[in-house]
Design a protein around this motif. Structure first.
Motif, PDB file in Angstrom:
ATOM      1  N   THR B  17     -11.451   9.072  62.821  1.00 25.31           N
ATOM      2  CA  THR B  17     -12.887   8.772  62.513  1.00 25.31           C
ATOM      3  C   THR B  17     -13.735  10.059  62.410  1.00 25.31           C
ATOM      4  N   ASN B 123      -7.606   0.573  59.659  1.00 30.30           N
ATOM      5  CA  ASN B 123      -7.363   0.095  61.079  1.00 30.30           C
ATOM      6  C   ASN B 123      -7.221   1.722  61.602  1.00 30.30           C
ATOM      7  N   LEU B 234     -16.207   2.762  66.373  1.00 27.80           N
ATOM      8  CA  LEU B 234     -14.871   2.720  67.080  1.00 27.80           C
ATOM      9  C   LEU B 234     -15.144   2.159  68.540  1.00 27.80           C
ATOM     10  N   SER B 237     -15.851  -1.456  68.525  1.00 28.06           N
ATOM     11  CA  SER B 237     -14.753  -2.434  68.120  1.00 28.06           C
ATOM     12  C   SER B 237     -13.835  -2.349  69.584  1.00 28.06           C
ATOM     13  N   CYS B 238     -13.811  -1.356  70.374  1.00 33.92           N
ATOM     14  CA  CYS B 238     -12.880  -1.265  71.795  1.00 33.92           C
ATOM     15  C   CYS B 238     -13.768  -2.464  72.540  1.00 33.92           C
ATOM     16  N   SER B 244     -12.087  -2.236  63.578  1.00 31.21           N
ATOM     17  CA  SER B 244     -13.090  -1.143  63.548  1.00 31.21           C
ATOM     18  C   SER B 244     -13.894  -0.604  62.222  1.00 31.21           C
ATOM     19  N   ILE B 248     -17.552   0.196  61.847  1.00 29.12           N
ATOM     20  CA  ILE B 248     -18.184   1.377  61.495  1.00 29.12           C
ATOM     21  C   ILE B 248     -19.201   1.531  60.235  1.00 29.12           C
TER      22      ILE B 248
END
Ligand SMILES: Nc1ncnc2c1ncn2[C@@H]1O[C@H](COP(=O)(O)OP(=O)(O)O)[C@@H](O)[C@H]1O
Ligand SMILES: [Mg+2]
Lengths: 243, 283
Positions: B17, B123, B234, B237-238, B244, B248
């Motif tokens: 990223t 991804n 990121l 998304s976790c 993700s 973003i």
């Protein structure tokens, strides 16, 4: 070649856009140090003439020499460094992150060549050009947010920073108010006497050309149809307009 | 969080990223200032379609993606050059047709479509070593080129015709920029996805455009925003267990909105202090 080299020598130039002819057997000689006005209606091919001088529009046939150099492929990049260009319109976004001083410095980039950075000479030339056009106080301002007249002066300063041998200006007073027009005229005249710079001004403002130029040509449909001294020229055109 | 960092997938994701954020946002500065976003959109779809073609034909998708991207740049560059191209309509036509093409290819892909769909959304959590190497190589190349040719790029961004007329190889610079945007798109395909990569190109740069006063700082601000969007997305998304790539883009859009609000606020304040009697903005 005569005793005096022609700064611009066009001989039988023909150009076309998508097959439609613009300049037709166009010939012109501009001696070094002359301030020439090119007058004519819209679509006469005035802008195209300047673009041929810069190699931006390739002629279909004919011969073009700038400061003695033939406009052939190999010479074009070199000749462009000798000629400064003030285009008819330069639409630059208001937010464009470029300051006026940087715009003026861009005039030096071509001469400097790849991989080099502006040195003391470049800063000196850019600073002088800014001062000459009276825009030194705008140096740190964003170019996109300047007024029309200020932009125009910055663009002319960019041309002068290039330290060219020929200056080509396409309708430099277009879209300016009367006062800015007068001011630009005076500046062009001053710069010309100061540097003995061969200059072509394209315009459809007779008064501007008559007040500024050494010689004026009238272009119509891709040809020069008349050539006069400024004083006679104004008279002729007025006469034509009345008849 | 420490556990996450030790995870090799997470390390790859953080690196990917970062690299994609820097590369996309730097290219974005050029795309935004030169107003060639329609070419960029088309190239990102072409990259996606090219990768699908690779999957269908059983060859390396990166190679076919690169090929198709460069072909589209080679077609669109001259079209844009000749000026017989109105960005608005072409954007619509190109956007819909290249997307339609991509979906057509998607339906032809044999067997399970997970790999193909992965290219669409991307991804970062599954990017491999090769992807990271490619991203790093492209990022390095672009940063080096930007430094080497900064003054030429600056002149071309300002006005291409004037740059050309003053003896700068503006045409070469223009096509170099197109090729670099193509490379960026292809390199980010696995991490960000063909549909989303373009937002990561445009959003951080458009945000930087609102506040930067010179080109150099615009590159820096845009890169900062790009990396922030990447890492922010990121992290989200976790946290939320959502894709993700999409997050973003959400993050970069928020940054853009923030920058736009900030710049209009700053300007209205400046105007009201300096020239209280002016109603509109001065031209
Ligand atoms: N890029 C172009 N493509 C096609 N036709 C053009 C282009 N530029 C100019 N022309 C045409 O060439 C003719 C001359 O244009 P121009 O040199 O701009 O005239 P002027 O500057 O005297 O108004 C016009 O008829 C114009 O429509
Ligand atoms: Mg014109």
């Amino acid at each position: 070649m005569g005793s005096k080299v022609c700064a611009i020598l066009a001989d039988g130039i023909n150009t076309a856009y998508h097959g439609l002819p613009v300049l037709q057997r166009f010939s012109l000689q501009v001696p070094e140090g002359e301030l020439l006005g090119v007058f004519g209606p819209n679509g006469a091919g005035k802008s195209t003439l300047l673009k041929v001088c810069l190699g931006l529009v390739p002629p279909v046939s004919g011969n073009m020499r700038i400061c003695g150099y033939r406009m052939i492929r190999e010479n074009v990049p070199f000749v462009r460094k000798l000629t400064a260009y003030v285009p008819q319109s330069f639409d630059v976004d208001r937010r464009m992150p470029v300051m006026a001083a940087e715009v003026v410095m861009m005039g030096r980039f071509g001469r400097m060549g790849l991989f080099s950075r502006p040195g003391p000479n470049d800063h000196l030339a850019a600073g002088n050009a800014l001062d000459m056009l009276g825009v030194g106080h705008l140096a740190e301002r964003a170019f996109g947010r300047l007024s029309g007249g200020e932009k125009q002066r910055v663009i002319i300063a960019r041309g002068l920073a290039q330290e060219p041998r020929v200056l080509l200006m396409d309708e430099p007073t277009n879209s300016l108010d009367w006062e800015s027009q007068r001011r630009i005229c005076r500046l062009i005249r001053e710069v010309h006497t100061d540097r003995k710079l061969t200059t072509i001004i394209v315009s459809h403002d007779i008064d501007l050309l008559a007040d500024t130029c050494d010689r004026i040509v009238l272009m119509e449909q891709g040809c020069i149809v008349m050539e006069r001294d400024p004083s006679e020229f104004r008279h002729c055109c007025r006469g034509q307009a009345h008849s | 969080m420490m556990d996450l960092l030790q995870d090799v997938f997470m390390r790859h994701a953080i690196l990917a990223t970062f690299l994609a954020g820097v590369t996309c946002s730097c290219i974005g500065v050029l795309v935004v200032t030169m107003r060639i976003s329609f070419i960029g959109v088309c190239m990102s779809h072409a990259a996606f379609a090219g990768a699908l073609l690779g999957i269908i034909l059983g060859v390396n998708p990166t190679v076919t993606a690169l090929l198709l991207t460069l072909v589209s740049a080679g077609i669109l560059g001259p079209l844009a050059d000749r000026g017989n191209f109105s960005p608005d309509t072409s954007l619509g036509i190109i956007f819909s047709s290249s997307l339609g093409m991509a979906f057509l290819l998607l339906s032809i892909v044999p067997g399970p479509k997970t790999e193909a769909l992965g290219l669409l959304w991307g991804n970062v959590l599954t990017v491999g070593r090769t992807d990271i190497f490619i991203l790093a190589a492209v990022a390095l190349a672009i940063v080096v080129l930007l430094r080497l040719f900064f003054k030429e790029i600056q002149a071309v961004v300002f006005n291409r015709e004037m740059a050309l007329a003053s003896g700068i190889p503006a045409t070469a610079v223009f096509y170099g920029i197109l090729v670099c945007s193509g490379l960026t798109t292809v390199a980010s395909l696995n991490a960000i996805g063909g549909l989303l990569v373009f937002s990561l190109i445009i959003n951080p740069a458009a945000a930087a455009y609102q506040i930067a006063s010179d080109l150099r700082s615009m590159f820096l601000i845009s890169a900062l925003f790009g990396v922030l969007s990447g890492w922010g997305g990121l992290w989200l998304s976790c946290l939320l267990n959502l894709p993700s790539g999409a997050l973003i883009i959400v993050f970069s859009t928020l940054i853009f909105l923030g920058a736009a609000a900030f710049s209009s606020l700053a300007r209205s304040r400046r105007n009201s202090v300096a020239v209280p009697y002016l109603k509109g903005e001065r031209e």
